[in-house]
Design a protein around this motif. Sequence first.
Motif, short mmCIF file in Angstrom:
data_model
loop_
_atom_site.label_atom_id
_atom_site.label_comp_id
_atom_site.label_asym_id
_atom_site.label_seq_id
_atom_site.Cartn_x
_atom_site.Cartn_y
_atom_site.Cartn_z
N ALA A 70 0.84 -1.21 0.00
CA ALA A 70 0.00 0.00 0.00
C ALA A 70 0.87 1.25 0.00
O ALA A 70 0.57 2.23 -0.71
CB ALA A 70 -0.93 -0.02 1.21
N GLN A 71 1.95 1.23 0.78
CA GLN A 71 2.86 2.38 0.80
C GLN A 71 3.50 2.58 -0.58
O GLN A 71 3.62 3.72 -1.05
CB GLN A 71 3.97 2.16 1.84
CG GLN A 71 3.52 2.28 3.27
CD GLN A 71 4.63 1.94 4.24
OE1 GLN A 71 5.28 0.91 4.12
NE2 GLN A 71 4.86 2.83 5.19
N GLU A 72 3.91 1.49 -1.21
CA GLU A 72 4.49 1.59 -2.55
C GLU A 72 3.47 2.13 -3.55
O GLU A 72 3.81 2.94 -4.41
CB GLU A 72 5.02 0.23 -3.03
CG GLU A 72 6.30 -0.19 -2.36
CD GLU A 72 7.50 0.64 -2.76
OE1 GLU A 72 7.44 1.43 -3.72
OE2 GLU A 72 8.53 0.48 -2.10
N ASN A 73 2.21 1.69 -3.44
CA ASN A 73 1.16 2.19 -4.34
C ASN A 73 0.97 3.70 -4.17
O ASN A 73 0.87 4.43 -5.15
CB ASN A 73 -0.16 1.46 -4.09
CG ASN A 73 -0.13 0.03 -4.56
OD1 ASN A 73 0.71 -0.36 -5.37
ND2 ASN A 73 -1.04 -0.78 -4.04
N ARG A 74 0.90 4.16 -2.91
CA ARG A 74 0.73 5.60 -2.66
C ARG A 74 1.91 6.39 -3.20
O ARG A 74 1.74 7.44 -3.82
CB ARG A 74 0.54 5.86 -1.16
CG ARG A 74 -0.85 5.57 -0.67
CD ARG A 74 -1.07 6.08 0.75
NE ARG A 74 -0.18 5.48 1.73
CZ ARG A 74 -0.40 4.31 2.34
NH1 ARG A 74 -1.49 3.63 2.09
NH2 ARG A 74 0.46 3.85 3.23
#
Length: 112
Positions: A92-96
């Motif tokens: 999720a952090q990578e997506n953001r």
Amino acid sequence: MMKTAQIISGLLATGLITLIPVSTFAQEAATPNITKRQIQQQKRIADGVRSGELTAKETANLELREAKIQADKRAAKADGVVTDAERAKLHAQENRTSRKIYRKKHNDRDVH
């Protein structure tokens, strides 16, 4: 019959010996997809700097985000196991961060 038992026991012993390094490697490389994304996103940031699409401030912000992901990844690996929840959080952090990179590179702001 005795020879078959010896062969099976030898194969079992060999199998256990080869499983130890594999399981150790699996723990060390528990996040290969996240590592690949980090490398790709660092490349995207560098490309944005080189092309002038990212300002120094934008670049610093993105680098801080990437450093946070790296720290969280290191913390997740600290106990030797990356749980599904930890992996999901990292993804999720990578997506953001990926969305932020795109938005900052395409915000039509000139570098001065």
